[in-house]
Design a protein around this motif. Structure first.
Motif, PDB file in Angstrom:
ATOM      1  N   MET A   5      -5.224  80.562 -64.294  1.00 50.13           N
ATOM      2  CA  MET A   5      -4.709  81.167 -63.073  1.00 50.13           C
ATOM      3  C   MET A   5      -3.386  81.906 -63.280  1.00 50.13           C
ATOM      4  N   ARG A   6      -2.731  81.696 -64.401  1.00 48.60           N
ATOM      5  CA  ARG A   6      -1.400  82.271 -64.608  1.00 48.60           C
ATOM      6  C   ARG A   6      -1.404  83.796 -64.679  1.00 48.60           C
ATOM      7  N   ARG A   7      -2.564  84.346 -64.972  1.00 43.40           N
ATOM      8  CA  ARG A   7      -2.637  85.804 -65.101  1.00 43.40           C
ATOM      9  C   ARG A   7      -2.679  86.497 -63.736  1.00 43.40           C
ATOM     10  N   TYR A   8      -2.865  85.748 -62.654  1.00 43.29           N
ATOM     11  CA  TYR A   8      -3.049  86.355 -61.348  1.00 43.29           C
ATOM     12  C   TYR A   8      -1.758  86.370 -60.533  1.00 43.29           C
ATOM     13  N   THR A   9      -0.740  87.080 -61.001  1.00 39.81           N
ATOM     14  CA  THR A   9       0.526  87.210 -60.274  1.00 39.81           C
ATOM     15  C   THR A   9       0.936  88.679 -60.272  1.00 39.81           C
ATOM     16  N   PRO A  10       1.696  89.164 -59.266  1.00 38.15           N
ATOM     17  CA  PRO A  10       2.085  88.425 -58.053  1.00 38.15           C
ATOM     18  C   PRO A  10       0.896  88.251 -57.105  1.00 38.15           C
ATOM     19  N   HIS A  23      -4.893  81.860 -56.823  1.00 33.40           N
ATOM     20  CA  HIS A  23      -3.883  82.759 -56.249  1.00 33.40           C
ATOM     21  C   HIS A  23      -4.140  84.179 -56.751  1.00 33.40           C
ATOM     22  N   VAL A  24      -4.399  85.090 -55.829  1.00 33.63           N
ATOM     23  CA  VAL A  24      -4.731  86.464 -56.211  1.00 33.63           C
ATOM     24  C   VAL A  24      -3.989  87.461 -55.320  1.00 33.63           C
ATOM     25  N   ASN A  25      -4.162  88.733 -55.644  1.00 31.39           N
ATOM     26  CA  ASN A  25      -3.535  89.816 -54.901  1.00 31.39           C
ATOM     27  C   ASN A  25      -4.608  90.594 -54.142  1.00 31.39           C
ATOM     28  N   LYS A  26      -4.425  90.764 -52.836  1.00 28.61           N
ATOM     29  CA  LYS A  26      -5.416  91.436 -51.997  1.00 28.61           C
ATOM     30  C   LYS A  26      -5.718  92.845 -52.482  1.00 28.61           C
ATOM     31  N   GLN A  27      -4.679  93.583 -52.851  1.00 29.97           N
ATOM     32  CA  GLN A  27      -4.868  94.982 -53.220  1.00 29.97           C
ATOM     33  C   GLN A  27      -5.721  95.112 -54.487  1.00 29.97           C
ATOM     34  N   VAL A  28      -5.487  94.207 -55.444  1.00 26.97           N
ATOM     35  CA  VAL A  28      -6.275  94.250 -56.686  1.00 26.97           C
ATOM     36  C   VAL A  28      -7.754  94.020 -56.378  1.00 26.97           C
ATOM     37  N   THR A  68     -13.151  89.116 -65.857  1.00 29.03           N
ATOM     38  CA  THR A  68     -13.725  90.335 -66.429  1.00 29.03           C
ATOM     39  C   THR A  68     -13.124  91.620 -65.865  1.00 29.03           C
ATOM     40  N   PHE A  69     -12.315  91.514 -64.798  1.00 31.54           N
ATOM     41  CA  PHE A  69     -11.794  92.775 -64.234  1.00 31.54           C
ATOM     42  C   PHE A  69     -10.383  92.674 -63.638  1.00 31.54           C
ATOM     43  N   TYR A  70      -9.923  91.491 -63.254  1.00 29.25           N
ATOM     44  CA  TYR A  70      -8.713  91.386 -62.450  1.00 29.25           C
ATOM     45  C   TYR A  70      -7.481  91.962 -63.139  1.00 29.25           C
ATOM     46  N   ASN A  71      -7.261  91.578 -64.366  1.00 29.84           N
ATOM     47  CA  ASN A  71      -6.108  92.093 -65.123  1.00 29.84           C
ATOM     48  C   ASN A  71      -6.643  92.904 -66.303  1.00 29.84           C
TER      49      ASN A  71
END
Length: 314
Positions: A5-10, A23-28, A68-71
């Protein structure tokens, strides 16, 4: 927080799946998925929520999907271990590009395995691919007909044990399992003809294939006989029953053994003990017979039925 989960900031929203937080970002999410875009930008109830519960999703699958896509800098490629999971979620969230990538990967793998005998797909992956195709809607199944046929052939080349260990009994329909068995029989017949024609000496390999195929057929036939035991189907002696149990134990015929135990539990204990070969039955099987007999007795008492409890086999 967990390492993945650490990769999903801010972050500005929490997705709750199976009681666990991501924990994720709406815009992403909105940039990658039209479904999430509509959720966060239209008049949906989730638009202003800081926590969204995804009750119909699996936590581990969703993490694989995000990976596979978030970051882009940390994105993981499509592989045989994540292709079917990602394809299902990509389809659900309207991510056509990701869905197409998964489909291309799966189809390429199947084609490579069919065209190149040295290119192997793990039994676990073959079973997952087969289960995935079965779960598709009618239109998609028609598009995947060629892949389905190819998978039948590839599965038929795997050993029965490897497919069972891969979970085929729970993941794939009985109808498809029968089709795989039919393919195996066809393959075996082809191998026999080839061996006889070429005079090859790989008899052990041939006999192994034959045994795995015909073992299933023989077990099904014996189970069918067990299931038809009644007065109108003729006599079935305890001697025959004991032979069935011993054969099932010796050749690891689990279905036959289970059926035979059910029948034995309805016999008089004294009738079974009179059989000369009864001593050859494993203690573990004898215990199961007694356990099943006790269960039947408890059911009999609780239902308050009168009459004789044991069904005697003649």
């Amino acid at each position: 927080m967990e390492k993945p989960m650490r990769r999903y900031t801010p972050t500005d929203v929490i997705l709750e799946i199976e009681g666990r937080d991501i924990h994720v970002n709406k815009q992403v999410l909105a940039d990658n998925s039209p479904v999430f875009k509509a959720m966060f930008e239209s008049n949906f109830s989730e638009k202003h929520k800081g926590r969204i519960v995804l009750s119909d999703k699996k936590y581990d699958d969703f993490v694989i999907f995000l990976n596979t896509f978030y970051n882009p800098e940390l994105s993981e490629p499509i592989t045989e271990k994540n292709a079917t999971v990602v394809e299902r979620l990509a389809d659900f969230y309207g991510m056509a590009f990701m869905k197409e990538n998964c489909l291309s990967f799966i189809n390429d793998q199947i084609k490579n395995a069919v065209m190149n005998s040295n290119y192997k797909i793990r039994p676990e992956t073959l079973v997952d691919y087969m289960a995935w195709i079965e779960q598709q809607d009618i239109d998609e199944q028609q598009d995947s007909e060629s892949s389905f046929s190819s998978l039948l052939g590839l599965c038929s080349e795997c050993s029965t044990q490897s497919l069972k260990q891969a979970g085929i009994c729970s993941k794939v329909s009985v109808d498809t399992q029968l089709k795989i068995a039919e393919k195996r029989i066809t393959l075996m017949e082809k191998e026999i003809r080839s061996t006889l024609h070429q005079g090859e000496k790989n008899i052990l390999e041939l006999m192994k294939l034959a045994w795995e195929t015909w073992k299933k057929i023989c077990e099904d036939r014996l189970v069918s006989i067990c299931n038809k035991i009644s007065d109108k189907f003729g006599k079935f002696t305890t001697t025959t029953l004991v032979d069935y149990i011993i054969a099932a134990e010796r050749y690891n015929l689990e279905t036959l053994l289970s059926n035979a135990i059910d029948i034995a539990s309805k016999c008089k204990p004294s009738d079974l003990l009179k059989e000369e070969k009864f001593c050859q039955i494993k203690d573990s099987t004898k215990s199961k017979i007694n356990e099943k007999r006790n269960e039947l007795f408890e059911e009999h008492v609780s239902s308050c039925h009168h009459g004789r409890f044991f069904t005697h086999l003649r």
